[in-house]
Write a protein that holds these residues in place. Structure first.
Motif, PDB file in Angstrom:
ATOM      1  N   VAL A   1       2.633  12.637  -4.189  1.00  0.00           N
ATOM      2  CA  VAL A   1       3.317  13.764  -3.566  1.00  0.00           C
ATOM      3  C   VAL A   1       2.314  14.878  -3.275  1.00  0.00           C
ATOM      4  O   VAL A   1       1.367  15.095  -4.027  1.00  0.00           O
ATOM      5  CB  VAL A   1       4.471  14.262  -4.470  1.00  0.00           C
ATOM      6  CG1 VAL A   1       3.952  14.791  -5.797  1.00  0.00           C
ATOM      7  CG2 VAL A   1       5.348  15.275  -3.768  1.00  0.00           C
ATOM      8  N   ARG A   2       2.545  15.577  -2.149  1.00  0.00           N
ATOM      9  CA  ARG A   2       1.621  16.637  -1.731  1.00  0.00           C
ATOM     10  C   ARG A   2       2.371  17.747  -1.024  1.00  0.00           C
ATOM     11  O   ARG A   2       3.347  17.489  -0.302  1.00  0.00           O
ATOM     12  CB  ARG A   2       0.553  16.055  -0.793  1.00  0.00           C
ATOM     13  CG  ARG A   2      -0.463  17.082  -0.278  1.00  0.00           C
ATOM     14  CD  ARG A   2      -1.649  16.406   0.379  1.00  0.00           C
ATOM     15  NE  ARG A   2      -1.568  16.261   1.816  1.00  0.00           N
ATOM     16  CZ  ARG A   2      -1.965  17.178   2.694  1.00  0.00           C
ATOM     17  NH1 ARG A   2      -2.429  18.334   2.277  1.00  0.00           N
ATOM     18  NH2 ARG A   2      -1.890  16.939   3.991  1.00  0.00           N
ATOM     19  N   VAL A   3       1.898  18.979  -1.213  1.00  0.00           N
ATOM     20  CA  VAL A   3       2.367  20.136  -0.441  1.00  0.00           C
ATOM     21  C   VAL A   3       1.240  20.521   0.514  1.00  0.00           C
ATOM     22  O   VAL A   3       0.221  21.068   0.085  1.00  0.00           O
ATOM     23  CB  VAL A   3       2.720  21.325  -1.354  1.00  0.00           C
ATOM     24  CG1 VAL A   3       3.158  22.527  -0.502  1.00  0.00           C
ATOM     25  CG2 VAL A   3       3.815  20.952  -2.337  1.00  0.00           C
TER      26      VAL A   3
ATOM     27  N   PRO B   1      11.880  15.253   1.933  1.00  0.00           N
ATOM     28  CA  PRO B   1      10.556  14.649   1.775  1.00  0.00           C
ATOM     29  C   PRO B   1      10.189  13.787   2.982  1.00  0.00           C
ATOM     30  O   PRO B   1      11.029  13.035   3.500  1.00  0.00           O
ATOM     31  CB  PRO B   1      10.712  13.791   0.513  1.00  0.00           C
ATOM     32  CG  PRO B   1      12.161  13.385   0.533  1.00  0.00           C
ATOM     33  CD  PRO B   1      12.902  14.560   1.114  1.00  0.00           C
ATOM     34  N   VAL B   2       8.953  13.908   3.429  1.00  0.00           N
ATOM     35  CA  VAL B   2       8.486  13.144   4.587  1.00  0.00           C
ATOM     36  C   VAL B   2       7.337  12.241   4.149  1.00  0.00           C
ATOM     37  O   VAL B   2       6.296  12.736   3.691  1.00  0.00           O
ATOM     38  CB  VAL B   2       8.026  14.074   5.727  1.00  0.00           C
ATOM     39  CG1 VAL B   2       7.376  13.278   6.859  1.00  0.00           C
ATOM     40  CG2 VAL B   2       9.212  14.873   6.258  1.00  0.00           C
ATOM     41  N   ALA B   3       7.542  10.937   4.239  1.00  0.00           N
ATOM     42  CA  ALA B   3       6.458   9.986   3.997  1.00  0.00           C
ATOM     43  C   ALA B   3       5.536  10.023   5.201  1.00  0.00           C
ATOM     44  O   ALA B   3       5.989   9.905   6.338  1.00  0.00           O
ATOM     45  CB  ALA B   3       7.007   8.577   3.792  1.00  0.00           C
ATOM     46  N   ALA B   4       4.229  10.200   4.962  1.00  0.00           N
ATOM     47  CA  ALA B   4       3.330  10.405   6.103  1.00  0.00           C
ATOM     48  C   ALA B   4       1.923   9.919   5.791  1.00  0.00           C
ATOM     49  O   ALA B   4       1.079  10.697   5.341  1.00  0.00           O
ATOM     50  CB  ALA B   4       3.310  11.867   6.527  1.00  0.00           C
ATOM     51  N   PRO B   5       1.645   8.632   6.049  1.00  0.00           N
ATOM     52  CA  PRO B   5       0.257   8.181   6.036  1.00  0.00           C
ATOM     53  C   PRO B   5      -0.443   8.683   7.295  1.00  0.00           C
ATOM     54  O   PRO B   5       0.188   9.303   8.160  1.00  0.00           O
ATOM     55  CB  PRO B   5       0.397   6.656   6.063  1.00  0.00           C
ATOM     56  CG  PRO B   5       1.665   6.429   6.834  1.00  0.00           C
ATOM     57  CD  PRO B   5       2.574   7.567   6.446  1.00  0.00           C
TER      58      PRO B   5
ATOM     59  N   ALA C   1      10.253  21.542  -4.676  1.00  0.00           N
ATOM     60  CA  ALA C   1      10.706  20.321  -4.011  1.00  0.00           C
ATOM     61  C   ALA C   1      10.092  19.092  -4.669  1.00  0.00           C
ATOM     62  O   ALA C   1      10.772  18.081  -4.880  1.00  0.00           O
ATOM     63  CB  ALA C   1      10.351  20.371  -2.528  1.00  0.00           C
ATOM     64  N   ALA C   2       8.820  19.156  -5.010  1.00  0.00           N
ATOM     65  CA  ALA C   2       8.166  18.027  -5.672  1.00  0.00           C
ATOM     66  C   ALA C   2       8.843  17.703  -6.996  1.00  0.00           C
ATOM     67  O   ALA C   2       9.021  16.526  -7.362  1.00  0.00           O
ATOM     68  CB  ALA C   2       6.683  18.339  -5.897  1.00  0.00           C
ATOM     69  N   GLN C   3       9.223  18.726  -7.724  1.00  0.00           N
ATOM     70  CA  GLN C   3       9.824  18.533  -9.043  1.00  0.00           C
ATOM     71  C   GLN C   3      11.176  17.837  -8.971  1.00  0.00           C
ATOM     72  O   GLN C   3      11.648  17.306  -9.984  1.00  0.00           O
ATOM     73  CB  GLN C   3       9.960  19.878  -9.755  1.00  0.00           C
ATOM     74  CG  GLN C   3       8.620  20.479 -10.144  1.00  0.00           C
ATOM     75  CD  GLN C   3       8.727  21.907 -10.639  1.00  0.00           C
ATOM     76  OE1 GLN C   3       9.698  22.615 -10.332  1.00  0.00           O
ATOM     77  NE2 GLN C   3       7.741  22.343 -11.400  1.00  0.00           N
TER      78      GLN C   3
ATOM     79  N   ASN D   1       0.853  -1.185   0.000  1.00  0.00           N
ATOM     80  CA  ASN D   1       0.000   0.000   0.000  1.00  0.00           C
ATOM     81  C   ASN D   1       0.894   1.241   0.000  1.00  0.00           C
ATOM     82  O   ASN D   1       1.558   1.521   0.994  1.00  0.00           O
ATOM     83  CB  ASN D   1      -0.900  -0.020   1.236  1.00  0.00           C
ATOM     84  CG  ASN D   1      -2.082   0.926   1.124  1.00  0.00           C
ATOM     85  OD1 ASN D   1      -2.271   1.582   0.113  1.00  0.00           O
ATOM     86  ND2 ASN D   1      -2.873   1.001   2.173  1.00  0.00           N
ATOM     87  N   PRO D   2       0.972   2.004  -1.103  1.00  0.00           N
ATOM     88  CA  PRO D   2       1.929   3.115  -1.190  1.00  0.00           C
ATOM     89  C   PRO D   2       1.659   4.216  -0.167  1.00  0.00           C
ATOM     90  O   PRO D   2       0.575   4.311   0.406  1.00  0.00           O
ATOM     91  CB  PRO D   2       1.724   3.642  -2.622  1.00  0.00           C
ATOM     92  CG  PRO D   2       0.979   2.578  -3.345  1.00  0.00           C
ATOM     93  CD  PRO D   2       0.178   1.846  -2.328  1.00  0.00           C
ATOM     94  N   LEU D   3       2.672   5.075   0.018  1.00  0.00           N
ATOM     95  CA  LEU D   3       2.596   6.190   0.938  1.00  0.00           C
ATOM     96  C   LEU D   3       2.689   7.511   0.164  1.00  0.00           C
ATOM     97  O   LEU D   3       3.180   7.543  -0.965  1.00  0.00           O
ATOM     98  CB  LEU D   3       3.741   6.145   1.952  1.00  0.00           C
ATOM     99  CG  LEU D   3       3.870   4.870   2.797  1.00  0.00           C
ATOM    100  CD1 LEU D   3       5.092   4.978   3.703  1.00  0.00           C
ATOM    101  CD2 LEU D   3       2.612   4.629   3.605  1.00  0.00           C
ATOM    102  N   ILE D   4       2.234   8.593   0.793  1.00  0.00           N
ATOM    103  CA  ILE D   4       2.360   9.931   0.216  1.00  0.00           C
ATOM    104  C   ILE D   4       3.625  10.591   0.764  1.00  0.00           C
ATOM    105  O   ILE D   4       3.883  10.558   1.964  1.00  0.00           O
ATOM    106  CB  ILE D   4       1.131  10.792   0.566  1.00  0.00           C
ATOM    107  CG1 ILE D   4      -0.132  10.202  -0.075  1.00  0.00           C
ATOM    108  CG2 ILE D   4       1.330  12.238   0.110  1.00  0.00           C
ATOM    109  CD1 ILE D   4      -1.415  10.885   0.370  1.00  0.00           C
ATOM    110  N   ALA D   5       4.401  11.188  -0.138  1.00  0.00           N
ATOM    111  CA  ALA D   5       5.554  11.994   0.270  1.00  0.00           C
ATOM    112  C   ALA D   5       5.115  13.446   0.381  1.00  0.00           C
ATOM    113  O   ALA D   5       4.599  14.029  -0.579  1.00  0.00           O
ATOM    114  CB  ALA D   5       6.683  11.850  -0.738  1.00  0.00           C
ATOM    115  N   HIS D   6       5.304  14.034   1.545  1.00  0.00           N
ATOM    116  CA  HIS D   6       4.959  15.434   1.776  1.00  0.00           C
ATOM    117  C   HIS D   6       6.213  16.281   1.580  1.00  0.00           C
ATOM    118  O   HIS D   6       7.281  15.961   2.110  1.00  0.00           O
ATOM    119  CB  HIS D   6       4.415  15.623   3.196  1.00  0.00           C
ATOM    120  CG  HIS D   6       3.098  14.951   3.418  1.00  0.00           C
ATOM    121  ND1 HIS D   6       2.948  13.584   3.399  1.00  0.00           N
ATOM    122  CD2 HIS D   6       1.861  15.461   3.658  1.00  0.00           C
ATOM    123  CE1 HIS D   6       1.675  13.283   3.610  1.00  0.00           C
ATOM    124  NE2 HIS D   6       0.998  14.392   3.776  1.00  0.00           N
TER     125      HIS D   6
END
Length: 315
Positions: free
Chosen positions: A120-122, A138-142, A72-74, A61-66
């Protein structure tokens, strides 16, 4: 087990301490505008593995990188014109984009569950943004809860579910949106992978195009797509007009109930109250019945979470 889960205040000292813990490869729960996230360094395989372990989350189950900014996303994903349109409209905010990974991205494969895309999310929340800026990565944060259970919208929810399993909780009160982010896949045709804090209609208006809808049998490409998810301990019955047996009724609109998401029938208010209400009713140990909720705008995201809460549990 962690000897003591630290309680940190969301002031400069607390944020600096939280960022230092992340640099050490430890886990920190922190407030976002959606729900509390369980953060770990997205570049560290051991930190991300600790997220899965703390939550009891399936590793497929993948995670979102904040991240702190579009720039930063790019650094991690292949950007596109459609991504820029959505970022201009909704970032920072409760929208996650799934895009192809860049070469040499440095993100742990545990974050992506081995896929060639990254969610990815800001975030918009001031504490989350301050933490990301201080950490500078980047912070992985479910969501900061045991996997499959109700998402946390305040620090007390996090402590009840993960106390003793994580290094710290950065407490900044209740979350404003109360629903996880909307997830849109842009690796191929624009696809709604998970409804959430930004309505489908708003996204389609910005893109001037209809979104493809993720189907239940499709490959898991984003968080929150498991059939049984966000679930209380007790059974959940949807579209209930009245209680049956010893049920407690979670209401919407002007109905007699045990707890009301929005007595005035406002889906935005209902979204912000959803998970806190489920936590409260779950404490009763009784089955939960839920009033009908319109399936428009944020109502679609609320119904998505409720359908997953009511789904048959994984064995």
């Amino acid at each position: 087990m962690i000897p003591t889960t630290l309680d940190l205040t969301a002031d400069p000292q607390g944020i600096a301490r939280a960022a230092d813990l992340l640099r050490q490869g430890l886990l920190v729960a922190f407030a976002t505008e959606t729900v509390y996230g369980l953060g770990g360094d997205a570049r560290s395989g051991s930190a991300v593995a600790a997220i899965y372990e703390a939550k009891g989350r399936p590793s497929f189950n993948p995670l979102i990188a904040h991240v702190a900014s579009v720039q930063a996303a790019q650094r991690f994903v292949q950007w596109s014109d459609q991504a820029q349109m959505l970022a201009d409209a909704f970032w920072p905010g409760p929208l996650t984009l799934v895009l192809p990974l860049r070469e040499g991205n440095g993100i742990s494969t545990l974050v992506t569950a081995g896929l060639d895309t990254l969610a990815v999310r800001v975030p918009a929340h001031h504490t989350a943004r301050a933490l990301l800026a201080e950490f500078d990565g980047p912070v992985a944060a479910p969501s900061a809860n045991p996997s499959g259970q109700i998402s946390p919208t305040n620090a007390e929810h996090v402590r009840a579910g993960l106390g003793g399993r994580i290094a710290a909780i950065l407490d900044d009160g209740p979350c404003g949106v109360g629903l996880e982010s909307t997830i849109v896949g842009l690796a191929e045709e624009p696809t709604l992978l998970r409804p959430g804090g930004v309505a489908l209609e708003q996204i389609e208006a910005v893109l001037n195009a209809r979104l493809h809808l993720h189907q239940s049998g499709d490959l898991l490409t984003a968080p929150g797509q498991l059939q049984s998810h966000y679930a209380p301990d007790a059974p959940v019955r949807l579209n209930a007009r009245t209680r049956q047996g010893d049920e407690v009724l979670l209401g919407f609109g002007p109905v007699e109930c045990d707890l009301n998401l929005s007595a005035k029938g406002d889906v935005t208010e209902a979204a912000s109250n959803l998970f806190a209400a489920l936590h409260k009713l779950n404490e009763s140990g009784r089955p939960i019945a839920v009033s009908p909720i319109p399936n428009t705008n944020l109502g679609a995201a609320i119904n998505d979470r409720l359908c997953r809460a009511a789904a048959p549990r994984d064995s």
